[in-house]
Design an enzyme around this catalytic site. Structure first.
Site, PDB file in Angstrom:
ATOM      1  N   LYS A  35      -8.325 -19.316 -16.454  1.00  0.00           N
ATOM      2  CA  LYS A  35      -7.467 -18.127 -16.475  1.00  0.00           C
ATOM      3  C   LYS A  35      -6.610 -18.110 -17.746  1.00  0.00           C
ATOM      4  CE  LYS A  35      -5.964 -16.764 -12.289  1.00  0.00           C
ATOM      5  NZ  LYS A  35      -5.131 -16.985 -11.109  1.00  0.00           N
ATOM      6  N   ASN A 212       6.893  -3.516   2.954  1.00  0.00           N
ATOM      7  CA  ASN A 212       5.455  -3.589   3.246  1.00  0.00           C
ATOM      8  C   ASN A 212       5.165  -3.357   4.730  1.00  0.00           C
ATOM      9  OD1 ASN A 212       4.640  -3.802   0.648  1.00  0.00           O
ATOM     10  ND2 ASN A 212       4.133  -5.976   0.702  1.00  0.00           N
ATOM     11  N   CYS A 264      -1.609  -8.128   0.048  1.00  0.00           N
ATOM     12  CA  CYS A 264      -0.194  -8.028   0.444  1.00  0.00           C
ATOM     13  C   CYS A 264       0.007  -7.555   1.880  1.00  0.00           C
ATOM     14  CB  CYS A 264       0.544  -7.108  -0.512  1.00  0.00           C
ATOM     15  SG  CYS A 264       0.647  -7.806  -2.162  1.00  0.00           S
TER      16      CYS A 264
HETATM   17  C1  UDX Z   1       1.202  -2.901  -1.645  1.00  0.00           C
HETATM   18  C2  UDX Z   1       2.520  -2.136  -1.754  1.00  0.00           C
HETATM   19  O1  UDX Z   1       2.263  -0.731  -1.850  1.00  0.00           O
HETATM   20  C3  UDX Z   1       3.306  -2.623  -2.959  1.00  0.00           C
HETATM   21  O2  UDX Z   1       4.562  -1.971  -3.049  1.00  0.00           O
HETATM   22  C4  UDX Z   1       3.516  -4.116  -2.842  1.00  0.00           C
HETATM   23  O3  UDX Z   1       4.178  -4.631  -3.981  1.00  0.00           O
HETATM   24  C5  UDX Z   1       2.173  -4.828  -2.675  1.00  0.00           C
HETATM   25  O4  UDX Z   1       1.472  -4.282  -1.566  1.00  0.00           O
HETATM   26  P1  UDX Z   1      -1.153  -2.751  -2.872  1.00  0.00           P
HETATM   27  O5  UDX Z   1      -1.591  -3.905  -2.038  1.00  0.00           O
HETATM   28  O6  UDX Z   1      -1.495  -2.752  -4.331  1.00  0.00           O
HETATM   29  O7  UDX Z   1       0.428  -2.569  -2.791  1.00  0.00           O
HETATM   30  O8  UDX Z   1      -1.843  -1.452  -2.243  1.00  0.00           O
HETATM   31  P2  UDX Z   1      -1.389  -0.089  -1.593  1.00  0.00           P
HETATM   32  O9  UDX Z   1      -1.525   0.996  -2.564  1.00  0.00           O
HETATM   33  O10 UDX Z   1      -0.097  -0.231  -0.888  1.00  0.00           O
HETATM   34  O11 UDX Z   1      -2.554   0.095  -0.505  1.00  0.00           O
HETATM   35  C6  UDX Z   1      -2.726  -0.884   0.522  1.00  0.00           C
HETATM   36  C7  UDX Z   1      -3.879  -0.548   1.396  1.00  0.00           C
HETATM   37  O12 UDX Z   1      -3.563   0.569   2.222  1.00  0.00           O
HETATM   38  C8  UDX Z   1      -5.175  -0.172   0.694  1.00  0.00           C
HETATM   39  O13 UDX Z   1      -6.253  -0.817   1.348  1.00  0.00           O
HETATM   40  C9  UDX Z   1      -5.249   1.322   0.834  1.00  0.00           C
HETATM   41  O14 UDX Z   1      -6.572   1.796   0.829  1.00  0.00           O
HETATM   42  C10 UDX Z   1      -4.602   1.517   2.202  1.00  0.00           C
HETATM   43  N1  UDX Z   1      -4.022   2.852   2.395  1.00  0.00           N
HETATM   44  C11 UDX Z   1      -3.005   3.300   1.608  1.00  0.00           C
HETATM   45  C12 UDX Z   1      -4.479   3.660   3.434  1.00  0.00           C
HETATM   46  O15 UDX Z   1      -5.390   3.277   4.181  1.00  0.00           O
HETATM   47  N2  UDX Z   1      -3.903   4.878   3.624  1.00  0.00           N
HETATM   48  C13 UDX Z   1      -2.897   5.359   2.854  1.00  0.00           C
HETATM   49  O16 UDX Z   1      -2.430   6.469   3.090  1.00  0.00           O
HETATM   50  C14 UDX Z   1      -2.430   4.538   1.800  1.00  0.00           C
END
Ligand code: UDX
Length: 437
Positions: A35, A212, A264
């Site tokens: 990495k 979260n 997350c």
């Molecule tokens: C998340 C938080 O949003 C972020 O603030 C934190 O720092 C880390 O965790 P991330 O894991 O990058 O970020 O993804 P995010 O955009 O939150 O989406 C998470 C999951 O939820 C994805 O699998 C997405 O497809 C799903 N999702 C999101 C839905 O199924 N429906 C929605 O309306 C929004």
């Protein structure tokens, strides 16, 4: 500022490059030699839009270096800890091995007045314990907890222009000094009036998991409505639009589908439950178990829809899986609903051919038993069913008329409700969405 960033994964690599982009002198540390070699050459070890560009410009400016040697942190005053806190195998709790190891390795190199800044998502109470550990080694060094809210796919933007800054600091002068140092680090964002909340360790730690947990709950809420829509004939997408117009509710994070995944949300709600139980307040967040259960049921629902539409069984049926990443614009497959569904269908005897613009290599490493192709046409060729599981632009823009020529059976299961049912049905397809008639 002279900054070190311990841990160069999704969070740390973006943080290191972004801080250098903002004009700070940064050294990124990781124990993974491959990495560090990649990052030193300006190659991002994972897909994140905009990261290669800022990585290369920061390296060229001489403000960004990487090392596997902890001694390299010696020149820095502020040390960010950005290592992973994965779910413990077979348990809900977070594994703090990497956070503890990072702090232990950092402590011997701390100079008087240095500030250690935790960015990793940790169970409430961790910062207080780490602070005592730092104090035992150096009474002039201190700790702050500064949770990160970046979203994959928007990580660079979210780091350079965050929507808020949270500083968890100790009381008194030590805390004031820690806040002042963080203000210098984030001077650019603060100049743009980014809201800043200065609080104690416990609150800062909880802010992250509470945020979260709320987002996960919002997604599971709409997916629960999808389940009700499925037995009542309602359309969850119209429902989401209608309730989303209420500013108190809001339309964002109300997309029903195959549910949430990633590194997350799933592990953070589980670790929160585990920590609440340790604190004797398991019942306060017992609903998170239901949030998790609703989420996991949506994966099963997609599998059941494929089975139902293929006459009860998928054995020897060719199923084209479009999407493997947990969300678009990412190559991350950690706890990905898409990959999970692909594996389940394969397990039931379907001939699964999966494609994704960025996540094939990671998926192949994890599940070499699946067939992958980087070509959508190859994936759908003579398919009995197409299942869309990650709403990449490439999939949202597919032409149903042209695609109908290529498949054996015009059946599309839209696991992300990202396609226009009318358009697909007019082109002769059987369209099935999630919580839509
Ligand atoms: C998340 C938080 O949003 C972020 O603030 C934190 O720092 C880390 O965790 P991330 O894991 O990058 O970020 O993804 P995010 O955009 O939150 O989406 C998470 C999951 O939820 C994805 O699998 C997405 O497809 C799903 N999702 C999101 C839905 O199924 N429906 C929605 O309306 C929004």
């Amino acid at each position: 500022m002279k900054i070190s960033v311990i841990g160069c994964g999704y969070l740390g690599a973006v943080h290191a490059a972004s801080m250098a982009e903002l004009g700070h002198d940064v050294v990124g540390i990781d124990i993974d030699e491959a990495k560090i070699a990649a990052l030193s050459e300006g190659r991002a070890p994972f897909f994140e839009p905009g990261l290669p560009e800022i990585l290369q410009s920061a390296l060229a400016s001489g403000r960004l270096t990487f090392s596997t040697d902890f001694a390299a942190v010696g020149g820095a005053t502020v040390h960010f800890v950005a290592v992973g806190t994965p779910q413990k195998p077979g348990e809900y709790a977070a594994d703090l091995t990497y956070v503890n190891a990072a702090v232990d390795a950092l402590v011997p190199h701390l100079k008087d007045g240095d500030l250690v800044v935790g960015k990793s998502t940790v169970p409430v109470g961790t910062a207080a314990a780490l602070s005592a550990r730092i104090y035992a080694n150096n009474q002039t060094a201190s700790l702050a907890w500064n949770p990160e809210f970046l979203r994959e796919g928007f990580a660079v933007k979210d780091t350079i222009s965050p929507d808020r800054l949270v500083y968890g600091v100790p009381a008194g002068e030590t805390g004031e000094r820690a806040s002042a140092l963080l203000d210098e680090v984030y001077a650019a964002a603060l100049q743009n009036d980014t809201p800043r909340v200065v609080t104690d360790f416990a609150t800062a730690e909880l802010v992250k998991v509470a945020a979260n947990a709320f987002l996960a709950t919002k997604i599971s809420f709409i997916n629960a409505m999808a389940e009700i829509a499925e037995v009542s004939g309602a359309d969850v997408t119209s429902l989401a639009d209608a309730i989303g117009y209420d500013a108190r509710i809001g339309r964002r994070f109300l997309n029903a589908g195959v549910g949430f995944g990633g590194g997350c949300l799933p592990k953070d709600i589980r670790a929160f439950s585990a920590r609440a139980e340790e604190l004797g307040r398991g019942e306060s967040v017992a609903f998170l178990k239901e949030v998790d259960a609703i989420n996991l049921r949506r994966r099963q629902r997609v599998v059941d829809l494929v089975k139902e539409e293929l006459g009860g069984q998928v054995y020897k049926k060719k199923v084209a899986v479009l999407g493997l990443a947990f969300k678009p614009d990412s190559d991350d497959i950690r706890d990905s609903p898409a990959l999970d569904v692909a594996v389940q269908l394969h397990g039931l005897g379907a001939e699964v051919v999966a494609t994704d613009p960025e996540a094939i290599e990671n998926s192949r490493k994890r599940h070499p038993q699946l067939l992958f192709t980087d070509n959508i046409d190859t994936a759908v060729n003579r398919a009995d069913a197409i299942v869309v599981l990650t709403e990449w632009k490439q999939f949202r823009e597919l032409d149903p008329v042209a695609l109908a020529e290529k498949v054996d059976n015009p059946l599309i299961i839209d696991g992300r409700n990202c396609l226009d049912p009318g358009r697909w049905r007019t082109a002769g397809w059987t369209y099935r969405g999630m919580g839509r008639p």
